[in-house]
Scaffold this active site. Sequence first.
Site, PDB file in Angstrom:
ATOM      1  N   MET A  82      -1.281   9.753 -14.617  1.00 29.55           N
ATOM      2  CA  MET A  82      -0.864   9.484 -13.237  1.00 29.55           C
ATOM      3  C   MET A  82      -1.764  10.270 -12.302  1.00 29.55           C
ATOM      4  O   MET A  82      -2.112  11.416 -12.579  1.00 29.55           O
ATOM      5  CB  MET A  82       0.599   9.878 -13.023  1.00 29.55           C
ATOM      6  CG  MET A  82       1.575   9.044 -13.830  1.00 29.55           C
ATOM      7  SD  MET A  82       3.227   9.764 -13.825  1.00 29.55           S
ATOM      8  CE  MET A  82       2.982  11.163 -14.932  1.00 29.55           C
ATOM      9  N   ALA A  83      -2.121   9.654 -11.198  1.00 31.75           N
ATOM     10  CA  ALA A  83      -3.031  10.283 -10.244  1.00 31.75           C
ATOM     11  C   ALA A  83      -2.300  11.300  -9.373  1.00 31.75           C
ATOM     12  O   ALA A  83      -1.082  11.222  -9.180  1.00 31.75           O
ATOM     13  CB  ALA A  83      -3.666   9.213  -9.359  1.00 31.75           C
ATOM     14  N   GLN A 131      -7.891   9.794 -19.165  1.00 32.21           N
ATOM     15  CA  GLN A 131      -7.844   8.417 -18.677  1.00 32.21           C
ATOM     16  C   GLN A 131      -9.059   8.164 -17.797  1.00 32.21           C
ATOM     17  O   GLN A 131      -9.389   8.954 -16.914  1.00 32.21           O
ATOM     18  CB  GLN A 131      -6.560   8.175 -17.892  1.00 32.21           C
ATOM     19  CG  GLN A 131      -6.442   6.804 -17.246  1.00 32.21           C
ATOM     20  CD  GLN A 131      -7.077   6.737 -15.874  1.00 32.21           C
ATOM     21  OE1 GLN A 131      -7.161   7.742 -15.167  1.00 32.21           O
ATOM     22  NE2 GLN A 131      -7.525   5.560 -15.484  1.00 32.21           N
ATOM     23  N   LYS A 228      -5.790   0.674 -22.084  1.00 31.65           N
ATOM     24  CA  LYS A 228      -4.473   0.707 -21.435  1.00 31.65           C
ATOM     25  C   LYS A 228      -4.337  -0.473 -20.467  1.00 31.65           C
ATOM     26  O   LYS A 228      -5.243  -0.751 -19.685  1.00 31.65           O
ATOM     27  CB  LYS A 228      -4.302   2.015 -20.661  1.00 31.65           C
ATOM     28  CG  LYS A 228      -3.011   2.130 -19.856  1.00 31.65           C
ATOM     29  CD  LYS A 228      -2.985   3.438 -19.089  1.00 31.65           C
ATOM     30  CE  LYS A 228      -1.706   3.589 -18.277  1.00 31.65           C
ATOM     31  NZ  LYS A 228      -1.694   2.671 -17.098  1.00 31.65           N
ATOM     32  N   SER A 250       1.027  -1.921 -21.397  1.00 34.58           N
ATOM     33  CA  SER A 250       1.395  -1.352 -20.097  1.00 34.58           C
ATOM     34  C   SER A 250       1.194  -2.394 -19.011  1.00 34.58           C
ATOM     35  O   SER A 250       0.254  -3.192 -19.067  1.00 34.58           O
ATOM     36  CB  SER A 250       0.519  -0.123 -19.801  1.00 34.58           C
ATOM     37  OG  SER A 250       0.728   0.364 -18.488  1.00 34.58           O
ATOM     38  N   HIS A 252       1.193  -1.087 -15.848  1.00 38.38           N
ATOM     39  CA  HIS A 252       0.916  -0.099 -14.800  1.00 38.38           C
ATOM     40  C   HIS A 252       2.206   0.307 -14.085  1.00 38.38           C
ATOM     41  O   HIS A 252       2.238   0.539 -12.880  1.00 38.38           O
ATOM     42  CB  HIS A 252      -0.086  -0.676 -13.778  1.00 38.38           C
ATOM     43  CG  HIS A 252      -1.095   0.319 -13.291  1.00 38.38           C
ATOM     44  ND1 HIS A 252      -2.329   0.489 -13.882  1.00 38.38           N
ATOM     45  CD2 HIS A 252      -1.062   1.204 -12.265  1.00 38.38           C
ATOM     46  CE1 HIS A 252      -3.013   1.420 -13.231  1.00 38.38           C
ATOM     47  NE2 HIS A 252      -2.258   1.881 -12.251  1.00 38.38           N
ATOM     48  N   ASP A 283       4.406   1.858 -22.573  1.00 40.64           N
ATOM     49  CA  ASP A 283       4.982   2.609 -21.448  1.00 40.64           C
ATOM     50  C   ASP A 283       5.723   1.620 -20.552  1.00 40.64           C
ATOM     51  O   ASP A 283       5.824   0.435 -20.863  1.00 40.64           O
ATOM     52  CB  ASP A 283       3.906   3.403 -20.686  1.00 40.64           C
ATOM     53  CG  ASP A 283       2.931   2.532 -19.883  1.00 40.64           C
ATOM     54  OD1 ASP A 283       3.192   1.312 -19.694  1.00 40.64           O
ATOM     55  OD2 ASP A 283       1.903   3.056 -19.438  1.00 40.64           O
ATOM     56  N   GLY A 284       6.277   2.131 -19.442  1.00 35.19           N
ATOM     57  CA  GLY A 284       6.955   1.259 -18.498  1.00 35.19           C
ATOM     58  C   GLY A 284       8.461   1.294 -18.634  1.00 35.19           C
ATOM     59  O   GLY A 284       9.025   0.665 -19.536  1.00 35.19           O
ATOM     60  N   GLY A 285       9.124   2.045 -17.760  1.00 35.66           N
ATOM     61  CA  GLY A 285      10.582   2.067 -17.744  1.00 35.66           C
ATOM     62  C   GLY A 285      11.223   2.920 -18.817  1.00 35.66           C
ATOM     63  O   GLY A 285      12.417   2.780 -19.089  1.00 35.66           O
ATOM     64  N   ARG A 287      13.080   5.749 -19.846  1.00 35.17           N
ATOM     65  CA  ARG A 287      13.910   6.701 -19.102  1.00 35.17           C
ATOM     66  C   ARG A 287      14.863   7.512 -19.976  1.00 35.17           C
ATOM     67  O   ARG A 287      15.457   8.486 -19.493  1.00 35.17           O
ATOM     68  CB  ARG A 287      14.744   5.950 -18.042  1.00 35.17           C
ATOM     69  CG  ARG A 287      13.920   5.226 -16.996  1.00 35.17           C
ATOM     70  CD  ARG A 287      13.211   6.195 -16.071  1.00 35.17           C
ATOM     71  NE  ARG A 287      12.419   5.519 -15.055  1.00 35.17           N
ATOM     72  CZ  ARG A 287      11.129   5.226 -15.156  1.00 35.17           C
ATOM     73  NH1 ARG A 287      10.470   5.561 -16.256  1.00 35.17           N
ATOM     74  NH2 ARG A 287      10.487   4.608 -14.181  1.00 35.17           N
TER      75      ARG A 287
END
Length: 358
Positions: A82-83, A131, A228, A250, A252, A283-285, A287
Amino acid sequence: MSVAANPASVYDIARLARTMLPGHIWDYLNGGAGQERTLGANRAAFHRLSLVPAVLTDVSRRDLRTTLLGAEVAAPVAVAPMAYHRLAHVDAEPATVRAAGAEGLLCVVSTFASHTLEEIAAEATGPLWFQLYCLRDRGLTKDLVDRARAAGYRALVLTADAPMLGYRDRDIRTGFQLPAHVRPANLAGTTGSGATVAELNSVLVDPSVTWRDVAWLRGLSDLPVVVKGVLRAADAQRAVDHGADGVLVSNHGGRQVDGAIATMRALPAVLDAVGDRCEVYVDGGVRRGTDVLRALASGARAAFVGRPVLWGLAADGEAGVRAVLRVYSEELELTMAACGCPDVTSAGPELLAAGVDD
């Protein structure tokens, strides 16, 4: 004791982080493309998978350890790239990698980090991947690869799904720009001052990247390469054919194409396409620890966590990130035990059923 120190779930951390961040920064970190349908679809895809526990299995010893491209980690949970972590907290990426290392987990560092990759690596005690975006300046791209290798990063993660940034309603409404104190530290002389993040990316990132560039990148170093942003089976096959050692399924985080397929829906076809030719992650959601277990049972080697890490960082710096990562591992371990899985290799497809009972 604060909620950040002892959360029941990452949502406890999110509520605290929301109070710590200005509205436009919260929206940038948490928003998705368009109406954010894919953002919701990522979560819904996990909910559509029920767990089917096995009983009377010896779970007196539980082992969450696995390897990711040969590096041993304490659990199949990793920090996604993550940026600009400094948007969340002044301690930024160094705090994130310290927390990941303390929990024995992998962390992926972004090209658009707010500290240099060398500064970040100096704080790491766990494995790091770097990344990479293919930049318009290929010489600068090669320099980033050389720097990452020299600093001890163990793999390159090529983001393939962002030739341009997606149409993000929240950022358009706020006209979001990087604050003066936040810049892409790895790209000397570049600032975000006076430009939106989308404008900055369009100046730096090359939208003409093709599969040939995957092979080119693979030839720049001896570091393994992960692609990715893969959602199609055919693209997963192409990634492996062009030298990829891993594929990260992913979308994003729902930030690129509103209405794109949820990652957990895309995962089975990708796995079928590549077989055992490379490692596959998702990845993605993600939790909950139960989501990690669903990903493992579906065939992924690990689940990568994004926004909740930034929630932890915003809430309480390094300690907040550790709290977030710990809650994943703790819930995963307990749920594995309850489902009759003493280790990650025992989480197979028989653990899953389509549909969730109300």
